[in-house]
Design an enzyme around this catalytic site. Sequence first.
Site, PDB file in Angstrom:
ATOM      1  N   HIS A 161       0.831  -1.209   0.000  1.00  0.00           N
ATOM      2  CA  HIS A 161       0.000   0.000   0.000  1.00  0.00           C
ATOM      3  C   HIS A 161       0.870   1.265   0.000  1.00  0.00           C
ATOM      4  O   HIS A 161       0.444   2.316   0.484  1.00  0.00           O
ATOM      5  CB  HIS A 161      -0.943   0.032   1.216  1.00  0.00           C
ATOM      6  N   SER A 177      17.186  17.511 -17.305  1.00  0.00           N
ATOM      7  CA  SER A 177      16.440  18.753 -17.321  1.00  0.00           C
ATOM      8  C   SER A 177      17.180  19.813 -18.118  1.00  0.00           C
ATOM      9  O   SER A 177      18.421  19.854 -18.120  1.00  0.00           O
ATOM     10  CB  SER A 177      16.217  19.252 -15.889  1.00  0.00           C
ATOM     11  N   LYS A 233      20.370  17.112 -12.708  1.00  0.00           N
ATOM     12  CA  LYS A 233      19.201  16.250 -12.554  1.00  0.00           C
ATOM     13  C   LYS A 233      19.283  15.091 -13.549  1.00  0.00           C
ATOM     14  O   LYS A 233      19.539  15.278 -14.729  1.00  0.00           O
ATOM     15  CB  LYS A 233      17.921  17.033 -12.796  1.00  0.00           C
ATOM     16  N   GLU A 248      10.922   5.290 -18.408  1.00  0.00           N
ATOM     17  CA  GLU A 248       9.768   6.048 -18.885  1.00  0.00           C
ATOM     18  C   GLU A 248       9.392   5.641 -20.311  1.00  0.00           C
ATOM     19  O   GLU A 248       8.204   5.614 -20.676  1.00  0.00           O
ATOM     20  CB  GLU A 248      10.067   7.539 -18.822  1.00  0.00           C
TER      21      GLU A 248
END
Length: 468
Positions: free
Chosen positions: A188, A318, A324, A331
């Site tokens: 969860h 980025s 970053k 993805e």
Amino acid sequence: MGEDYRTESDSLGEMQVPADAYWGAQTQRAVENFPISGITFGRRFIRALGVVKKSAAQANRELGLLEADIADAIVAAADEVIAGEHDDQFPVDIFQTGSGTSSNMNANEVIANRAAEIMGAEIGDRIVHPNDHVNYGQSSNDVIPTAMHVAALEAVEKDLVPALETLQAALAEKEAEFDGVVKTGRTHLQDATPVRLGQEFGGYRTQIEKGIKRVTDVQDHLRELALGGTATGTGLNTHPDFPGLAAEYISEETGTEFREADDHFEAQAAHDAMGEAHGALRTVAGSMNKIANDLRLLASGPRNGLGEIEQPENQPGSSIMPGKINPVVAEAVNQVHKQVVGNDAAVSAGAARGELDLNLYKPVLAHNFLQSSELLANAAETFGERFVAKLEANQQHCAEQVDQAMALATALNPAIGYDNAAKVAKKALEEGKTVREVAIAEGHLTEAEADEVLDPERMTHRGILGDD
């Protein structure tokens, strides 16, 4: 229309065709009739059309139905199609007649004109006829589903399964490498009892392993070929031995086992095998999506997320935030999953339709299946090689998180009971202490007992802690 065009004809009359094109009048009509998407069939399907036409010519030659010199020229021309030498000669849009007649005639015309050249004639001379010779004993209604099965099975066997095996191997390597790394389990999205990072990767490895089996389990129905059913499944104008003989030649050409359809009416009127097989692709895509999502979560941060694994620096993440790094390969896998789910909607809808004796969604079924297989194969190989294989475990951070986990109190249940364990966990959370510290302070365990009962590594094994 000038020197750049020549005149070809079909049963509807004359058509102007580009002078250097191998296709003829029927293909040109299709080009003009279907300016729909600009999407044409790719390498796998064109190759399969060449395989079918070559094998049909070989079978008809053996049966004495085609003259040897004409059959030999067709075989030679089809070999060039199989090799990819004429892919630019297949301009027909995917969204065309539902039987794929335009693509079948495209293949017939290209092979006929090229075969005529091989025999020393001019393009358009029709000493090799697209219908009477290249399409002998065939119909678009049985050629296109045959090519569809050949292309689909080859794509799965030769591209997708090897790529999934690459991903499986990468996950298995990390399963072994991370076996000693104990971390916080999560259910969860909340802290749960400890697990080993290697156990989680073992779960991922098993998902892909089972995915490979799912894909291979559905291949048998794709081995059935509609060729020989001609227009409606009756086999009109086809030699009784043609279907089985052609299937043997197709098997020889591809190195993959094919056979005549169990029922030609089913093979042309319905395409349940395509729906079934694409369902396996959708399931594999879902497995890869789940794994990619998990790895993105585990690598989140690196300082203010879970940060339990360190992802590879594939590219800057980025255009504005220096330093970053994003999980770009994962993805891409997520996006492939969404495309495959969309393709599955088209395949399942198309496979379930068609009226009476012919399914009329053949081109879109073939295209979507082959796209899904190609996307999954490329994504699996890239995911395995450029992401999974380069992952590293942040062992120190994992250990620190486990030490602070409230779920360690679960191991207290057999020793002090659920109610007391719950009180320990609640107090530890309220006071910012560890479960171990509170259990000792409250007198439930000695330090030695706590070392044994609250050993995170032991919690990752089946059994009751404290038992020998």
